[in-house]
Design an enzyme around this catalytic site. Structure first.
Site, PDB file in Angstrom:
ATOM      1  CB  CYS A  39      -7.375  -1.267   6.938  1.00 21.99           C
ATOM      2  SG  CYS A  39      -6.880  -1.257   5.204  1.00 21.99           S
ATOM      3  CB  CYS A  83      -0.930  -0.025   1.209  1.00 29.09           C
ATOM      4  SG  CYS A  83      -2.092   1.346   1.259  1.00 29.09           S
TER       5      CYS A  83
END
Lengths: 403, 372
Positions: free
Chosen positions: B207, B109
């Site tokens: 997440c 990410c």
């Protein structure tokens, strides 16, 4: 060449998102303010306090009815356009259920208030046919007629689309639906106050309105119902609104709704051509200054709305860049935050996904000035050039949303 | 009206997650006189799955970010990065697990989404800098003309492990305002500024896997139901059955469903045979590993063999090792003392003192014991 690198937004912010909502007309605000203080009575009460409130309600209903060429007694006041759409669809579907008519036809470009209501009813067994639109953003009346079956309870086609502003051939569709004995609902939330809306001329059976789209207060709306249309109440309780919609009326807000409707009706002749000229001026200026701009949706459009795609520009970035310059536009319907679905309207028009993702909606209002439009036309090319000039660090993946 | 060239403050975009670190990062930049714009990335579609009202924590995070921005008086926007997150992070995450490896989505990410697509967004908004709430430090070495990456000052919170993949071009646009601080100070600053997130717990879970069940997520997301297969010992003897390789990680002890007088650990996942290989604790020991897609922060690989300290997972003390380049972006790493549970798919990150030298993705580990 880099232009418009950082422009200090020294001017007042420019609001060009009137299809999301409009600022309250000061005269409307005054009327609401007065009513808040003076008309606290419950309009259902017998005493004078109640009577005063009821009288104000009746006056407002007359004003709203006048905007759409209707009789006041055929209007049911609601909490807004969404409730009016829910009432029309759920009310008709429930009434038609006994007769075994469990099918609804709607266009694929309806507002979420219609589409998600149909989706919810679909989970309980309602059959739904969504009719696609052409690349011009217009529903084909013949396609609607083709979708009607002997089991069809309702047809719902919006009057003007919220994203493109394209005005739909509602009167033609109404005639076809009538011939098949099927009632037609139209969501006129984006047309009322922008172009003439007349329930008689449109020939519809149900029509939804919202106050805050024409400088009235949020939380106001109405459903006009042609006499004799079979529908059930969806909000049950007291015998308000002739037993069609329960709940103590929000009298001050309705008073504001009425004033807004009256002012919208009065201003139409002046505002509509002025806004059309400003919108056209903006579109022409942008087309000259920027290459690779596409207008989404063809005439006839409501005069205030422009939907433009900019090749190789992420609409979301352009929206933010414009906002940082003090210019407020949108990327489509205002209800999309929290969801990542690209515009269902532009998709339904068959536009390629790159064009859908690069589309912004600019919607003018009666407060919009020529100076504001010229400032947008000045700022926009620089922002677009900058966004196009970005080094491509990573290939942008095709934007698709998983099922 | 024409565009006024700005001689004003630097515009800096802050990636605001809604957590305390990036909130304080934004506050520090505001304090330093930057023209701060907050962006929060929406990384996946929140409508999916949960029909219960109020069920989504991540939307709350976005709201927290918005509240903090309002408190700081900075503009804030939620940007849709779901397609990029899917393409660069989630698809890699699922593919790696299905191939019997253990991925690190946070590193992906950072390299592929934050300091790529989000950085580009920042540029589009005329912001030369992108700040995050990472605990890491960055300096510029005028002599070499290069950026250098350092561990965060707070050893316990150091996140440099997740940043080893950043290139010089990415680092040139990066800013880590909380890197010099410790977590306590960050929380105190947040409290002093009356930021609503001052007491918000740290996030640990992935997440995008709300319930912590990564195997269930992989199955739902890909539609793949990995084949069950045998659990074997190092001699190939079948001890039990497994429910798909994606449920296991090298070093895992729990959830094996085996009874044994001594604790058993997953020591390898063999996708070719669809087996989970288990063994005793010492069977996890590895002296050497191979890593590929190596990134050296300096932008060039060092000459010959270098002595470093290396980490093979986040929150692990570094161990002395020697790194040898064996192909353009491949290295062999030889540890002085055996390392336990070297999991293919994880990263090995090299340090010299406080400085991050670089790192790579672990391909394999050898059991061969080399003299040190």
């Amino acid at each position: 060449m880099v232009t418009g690198d950082v422009i200090i937004a020294e001017a007042m912010p420019i609001y060009l998102d009137h299809n999301a909502t409009t600022p309250l007309d000061p005269a409307v605000a005054d009327a609401i303010d007065r009513a808040q203080r003076e008309l606290f009575g419950n309009a259902s009460s017998v005493h004078r306090f109640g009577q005063q409130a009821k009288a104000a309600l009746d006056d407002a209903r007359e004003q709203v009815a006048a905007l759409i060429g209707a009789r006041a007694s055929d209007l049911v006041l609601t909490s807004g356009g969404t409730e009016a759409d829910n009432f029309a669809i759920r009310g008709v579907v429930e009434a038609a259920d006994a007769a075994g008519r469990r099918h609804v036809v709607a266009s694929a470009i309806e507002h979420e208030a219609v589409l998600n209501t149909l989706k919810a009813l679909g989970r309980r067994g309602l059959a739904v046919t969504l009719v696609p639109v052409g690349r011009d953003g217009r529903v084909d009346p013949a396609a609607i007629a083709d979708a009607i079956t002997p089991h069809t309870a309702l047809v719902s086609v919006m009057h003007a689309n919220n994203e493109t502003g394209v005005v739909q051939p509602v009167a033609e569709i109404a005639a076809l639906a009538r011939a098949r004995g099927v009632p037609l609902h139209t969501d006129a939330v984006q047309s009322a106050g922008k172009i003439p809306v007349d329930v008689g001329a449109l020939g519809v059976d149900l029509l939804s309105l919202s106050g805050h789209k024409f400088h009235g207060p949020k939380g106001t709306g109405a459903l006009w119902i042609r006499r004799g249309t079979a529908l059930r109440a969806i909000l049950t309780g007291g015998r308000h609104e002739r037993n069609r919609r329960a709940g103590t009326e929000n009298v001050p807000a309705v008073v504001g709704f009425g004033v807004a409707a009256e002012r919208a009706a009065r201003g139409l002749e002046v505002d509509a051509p002025r806004l059309a000229a400003l919108r056209d001026r903006l579109e022409a200026a942008v087309q000259v200054a920027v290459e690779g701009v596409h207008q989404n949706g063809e005439a006839p459009r409501v005069p205030n709305t422009s939907n433009l795609s900019f090749d190789r520009v992420e609409a979301e970035s352009l929206l933010i860049a414009l906002d940082l310059e003090g210019i407020a536009v949108s990327t489509g319907s205002a209800c999309s935050s929290g969801t990542l679905e690209p515009s269902h309207v532009l998709k339904a028009m068959g536009l390629p996904s790159a064009r859908v993702q690069s589309a912004i909606r600019i919607s003018l209002g009666k407060g919009t000035t020529e100076a504001e439009i010229d400032r947008v036309a000045t700022v926009l090319p620089g922002l677009v050039a900058r966004l196009r000039g970005l080094g491509r660090r990573t290939p942008e993946p095709a934007r698709s949303v998983r099922a | 009206m024409s565009a006024t060239p700005s001689a004003g403050p630097t515009r800096t975009v802050v990636a605001m997650s809604g957590g305390v670190d990036s909130s304080v990062a934004a506050a520090l930049l505001v304090d330093a006189g930057h023209d701060v714009v907050g962006l929060s990335m929406q990384l996946y579609d929140h409508r999916e799955g949960d029909e219960r009202f109020g069920g989504c924590c991540t939307l709350d995070d976005l709201r927290d970010a918005k509240r903090v921005a309002r408190r700081l008086g900075i503009p804030h926007y939620i940007v849709n990065f779901a397609p990029q997150f899917e393409a660069h992070v989630i698809s890699n995450f699922t593919a790696e697990y299905l191939a019997g490896r253990t991925p690190i989505p946070c590193t992906r990410c950072n390299s592929e989404v934050k300091f790529a697509a989000l950085l580009e967004r920042a540029e589009g908004l005329s912001a030369p800098l992108l700040a995050t709430g990472h605990y890491a430090r960055l300096t510029f070495d005028a002599g070499s003309g290069r950026y250098r990456l350092w561990r965060g000052a707070d050893r316990a919170k150091d996140q440099s492990y997740f940043l080893f993949g950043l290139t010089q071009a990415q680092l040139a646009c990066a800013s880590f305002p909380v890197g010099d601080l410790d977590k306590r100070t960050v929380r105190r600053l947040a409290a002093d500024l009356e930021l609503s997130v001052a007491e918000k717990p740290d996030s640990h879970e992935l997440c995008f896997v709300a319930d912590g069940d990564h195997a269930g997520f992989i199955e739902r997301h890909t539609g793949v139901r990995p084949e069950p297969g045998p659990v074997v010992d190092t001699g190939g003897r079948v001890l039990g059955a497994h429910g798909g390789l994606h449920r296991y990680t090298v070093g895992q002890r729990k959830g094996l469903g085996l009874s044994s007088p001594t604790p058993l650990y997953v020591i390898a996942l063999n996708p070719a045979l669809n087996t989970v290989v288990v063994g005793g604790r010492t069977d996890l020991d590895r002296h050497e590993l191979r890593a590929s897609r190596v990134n050296w922060i300096a932008g060039v690989a060092p000459e010959g063999e270098v002595a470093v300290t290396a980490r093979i997972r986040h929150r692990q003390a570094e161990r002395a090792a020697r790194v040898r380049t064996i192909a353009p972006d491949r290295v062999a790493v030889c540890f002085e003392s055996p390392q336990q549970a070297v999991a293919p798919g994880q990263a090995v990150v090299f340090y010299e003192g406080e400085e991050v030298l670089g790192g790579g993705w672990i391909d394999s580990a050898d059991t061969v014991t080399r003299p040190t």
